[in-house]
Design a protein around this motif. Structure first.
Motif, mmCIF file in Angstrom:
data_model
loop_
_atom_site.group_PDB
_atom_site.id
_atom_site.type_symbol
_atom_site.label_atom_id
_atom_site.label_comp_id
_atom_site.label_asym_id
_atom_site.label_seq_id
_atom_site.Cartn_x
_atom_site.Cartn_y
_atom_site.Cartn_z
ATOM 1 N N UNK A 4 0.821 -1.207 0.000
ATOM 2 C CA UNK A 4 0.000 0.000 0.000
ATOM 3 C C UNK A 4 0.853 1.255 0.000
ATOM 4 N N UNK A 5 0.268 2.364 -0.449
ATOM 5 C CA UNK A 5 0.967 3.641 -0.494
ATOM 6 C C UNK A 5 -0.017 4.767 -0.218
ATOM 7 N N UNK A 6 0.520 5.863 0.331
ATOM 8 C CA UNK A 6 -0.242 7.069 0.602
ATOM 9 C C UNK A 6 0.510 8.229 -0.055
ATOM 10 N N UNK A 7 -0.226 9.101 -0.769
ATOM 11 C CA UNK A 7 0.472 10.177 -1.470
ATOM 12 C C UNK A 7 -0.438 11.385 -1.665
ATOM 13 N N UNK A 8 0.025 12.535 -1.218
ATOM 14 C CA UNK A 8 -0.612 13.807 -1.553
ATOM 15 C C UNK A 8 -0.079 14.205 -2.930
ATOM 16 N N UNK A 9 -0.888 13.987 -3.966
ATOM 17 C CA UNK A 9 -0.416 14.138 -5.343
ATOM 18 C C UNK A 9 -0.476 15.581 -5.832
ATOM 19 N N UNK A 10 -1.153 16.467 -5.080
ATOM 20 C CA UNK A 10 -1.297 17.866 -5.470
ATOM 21 C C UNK A 10 -1.852 18.002 -6.886
ATOM 22 N N UNK A 32 -3.258 -1.391 -2.903
ATOM 23 C CA UNK A 32 -4.118 -0.352 -2.333
ATOM 24 C C UNK A 32 -3.334 0.953 -2.366
ATOM 25 N N UNK A 33 -3.990 2.044 -2.787
ATOM 26 C CA UNK A 33 -3.327 3.342 -2.775
ATOM 27 C C UNK A 33 -4.324 4.418 -2.374
ATOM 28 N N UNK A 34 -3.862 5.346 -1.541
ATOM 29 C CA UNK A 34 -4.670 6.488 -1.121
ATOM 30 C C UNK A 34 -4.054 7.751 -1.717
ATOM 31 N N UNK A 35 -4.855 8.502 -2.467
ATOM 32 C CA UNK A 35 -4.388 9.717 -3.128
ATOM 33 C C UNK A 35 -5.104 10.918 -2.517
ATOM 34 N N UNK A 36 -4.331 11.910 -2.120
ATOM 35 C CA UNK A 36 -4.878 13.082 -1.457
ATOM 36 C C UNK A 36 -4.748 14.303 -2.352
ATOM 37 N N UNK A 225 6.403 14.633 -9.052
ATOM 38 C CA UNK A 225 5.439 15.574 -9.617
ATOM 39 C C UNK A 225 4.729 16.406 -8.555
ATOM 40 N N UNK A 226 4.863 16.036 -7.301
ATOM 41 C CA UNK A 226 4.211 16.739 -6.202
ATOM 42 C C UNK A 226 5.262 17.292 -5.252
ATOM 43 N N UNK A 227 4.868 18.238 -4.384
ATOM 44 C CA UNK A 227 5.792 18.718 -3.362
ATOM 45 C C UNK A 227 5.751 17.832 -2.118
ATOM 46 N N UNK A 231 4.499 7.756 0.329
ATOM 47 C CA UNK A 231 4.868 6.863 1.415
ATOM 48 C C UNK A 231 4.466 5.444 1.028
ATOM 49 N N UNK A 232 5.426 4.523 1.015
ATOM 50 C CA UNK A 232 5.168 3.145 0.590
ATOM 51 C C UNK A 232 5.469 2.201 1.748
ATOM 52 N N UNK A 233 4.473 1.396 2.132
ATOM 53 C CA UNK A 233 4.628 0.429 3.211
ATOM 54 C C UNK A 233 5.497 -0.728 2.737
ATOM 55 N N UNK A 234 6.463 -1.138 3.576
ATOM 56 C CA UNK A 234 7.408 -2.186 3.192
ATOM 57 C C UNK A 234 7.679 -3.115 4.370
ATOM 58 N N UNK A 235 8.482 -4.140 4.114
ATOM 59 C CA UNK A 235 8.973 -4.964 5.196
ATOM 60 C C UNK A 235 8.638 -6.432 5.088
ATOM 61 N N UNK A 236 7.771 -6.845 4.166
ATOM 62 C CA UNK A 236 7.431 -8.256 4.005
ATOM 63 C C UNK A 236 8.375 -8.871 2.991
ATOM 64 N N UNK A 237 9.240 -9.796 3.428
ATOM 65 C CA UNK A 237 10.265 -10.356 2.546
ATOM 66 C C UNK A 237 9.662 -11.086 1.362
ATOM 67 N N UNK A 238 8.397 -11.499 1.450
ATOM 68 C CA UNK A 238 7.788 -12.228 0.339
ATOM 69 C C UNK A 238 7.577 -11.335 -0.870
ATOM 70 N N UNK A 239 7.601 -10.008 -0.655
ATOM 71 C CA UNK A 239 7.322 -9.092 -1.750
ATOM 72 C C UNK A 239 8.576 -8.409 -2.281
ATOM 73 N N UNK A 240 9.751 -8.779 -1.733
ATOM 74 C CA UNK A 240 10.973 -8.140 -2.187
ATOM 75 C C UNK A 240 11.346 -8.650 -3.568
ATOM 76 N N UNK A 241 11.775 -7.733 -4.432
ATOM 77 C CA UNK A 241 12.162 -8.104 -5.779
ATOM 78 C C UNK A 241 13.478 -7.415 -6.134
#
Length: 324
Positions: A4-10, A32-36, A225-227, A231-241
């Motif tokens: 998941x990620x959260x981003x104020x895209x302006x 999942x992504x949340x855009x503000x 592209x934004x100021x 923010x990207x959630x990380x830490x699960x080794x199963x998703x590392x590439x």
């Protein structure tokens, strides 16, 4: 675990902002992504959503006075149920199809004045009372800082607002997730020397979340592209590439290339030197990708050039034979 990620895209009306969102989803294989602060009119919402992530589900509350937060998810992998709506947050339940796992996510977009922020703090405190032994993640743009070290540059007296934010964190029992990457999540892009940077965006979680995923952290990416930083959630080794860094020499001749590299390379990064270099190389990928798009299909251009050269050589041979 949920990518998941959260981003104020302006703003999401511009083409480059839409491409940046798609690239973020693709690079980190987000679910999942949340855009503000999308700034999209209701009449344009469906068109833009289809252009950004056509196969995903979207939620935005245009019926309310807020409608500043968009949420998108891959419904082939997860279901999302909206539980509470407010002008400054969206609270939802996320259910994984393949795993019997349910988590709560609250997407925050805080007001930029103290009096209205108090409504957000109280709203989060009220939500905490409804969370019953479930993993709870709270993230987004809080428009507030927790201590003076999270501000760089000239600013007024923010101690009152800062204390109220800290009190909210204490009453909700939320904890700050570990963070890597950019030290500040927002900058004012000043060109007159009055630079101001703040850590306005963050991810928080309750103790149930921390117990279940103790190695979870989030990465604060270099803003493009934004100021604000994504923010990207990380830490699960199963998703590392493993992703190779690719550079085409011809890109160095593109207009603005050196300026882009200089801008990204001089961003302060929190973490080890190797992590800092890796993070900056990842940020450069989007620059190179955009410049490749401007050049068009390189493989096709090379083929056309080779075909043209072959035709030219054949014509030259005919001319030489005719003159013999």
């Amino acid at each position: 675990m949920l990518n998941t990620a959260f981003w104020n895209v302006r703003g999401l009306n511009r083409r480059d902002h839409q491409v940046a969102v798609r690239d973020l989803v693709s690079e980190f294989r987000l679910h999942f992504i949340a855009l503000l602060e999308t700034r999209v009119l209701h009449s344009n919402a469906t068109r833009i959503q289809s252009g950004v992530l056509s196969r995903w589900r979207w939620f935005v509350d245009y019926a309310g006075p807020g409608n500043r937060t968009w949420i998108a998810w891959n419904d082939e992998l997860i279901d999302v149920d909206i539980l509470n709506l407010d002008t400054q947050y969206v609270h939802c339940r996320v259910h994984f199809h393949e795993l019997y796992e349910i988590i709560l996510i609250t997407v925050v977009y805080g007001a930029n004045n103290v009096s209205t922020s108090r409504e957000l703090w109280q709203g989060l405190i009220d939500l905490a009372d409804t969370v019953d032994n479930e993993p709870w993640l709270v993230g987004g743009d809080f428009n507030a800082v927790l201590d003076m070290s999270e501000v760089s540059g000239a600013f007024g007296d923010i101690r009152g607002a800062m204390n109220e934010f800290n009190d909210c964190i204490l009453q909700t029992g939320l904890l700050s997730l570990p963070m890597q990457g950019e030290r500040f999540t927002w900058h004012n892009c000043s060109l007159d020397g009055r630079s101001l940077c703040k850590r306005l965006d963050r991810l928080l979680a309750n103790d149930v979340w921390m117990d279940r995923w103790p190695n979870m952290y989030y990465s604060c990416l270099t803003p493009c592209t934004s100021d604000h930083s994504p923010l990207v959630l990380k830490g699960d080794c199963r998703n590392l590439q493993v992703s190779l860094f690719r550079f085409d020499n011809y890109l160095a001749l593109s207009p603005g290339f050196l300026e882009s590299v200089h801008s990204i390379w001089h961003h302060p990064i929190v973490g080890t030197r190797m992590y800092s270099v890796t993070r900056k190389l990842k940020a450069l990928k989007s620059v190179f990708r955009q410049k490749r798009r401007c050049k068009g299909d390189l493989a096709m251009n090379v083929k056309l050039a080779a075909d043209f050269l072959e035709v030219a050589q054949n014509i030259l041979q005919l001319v030489v034979l005719s003159m013999a």
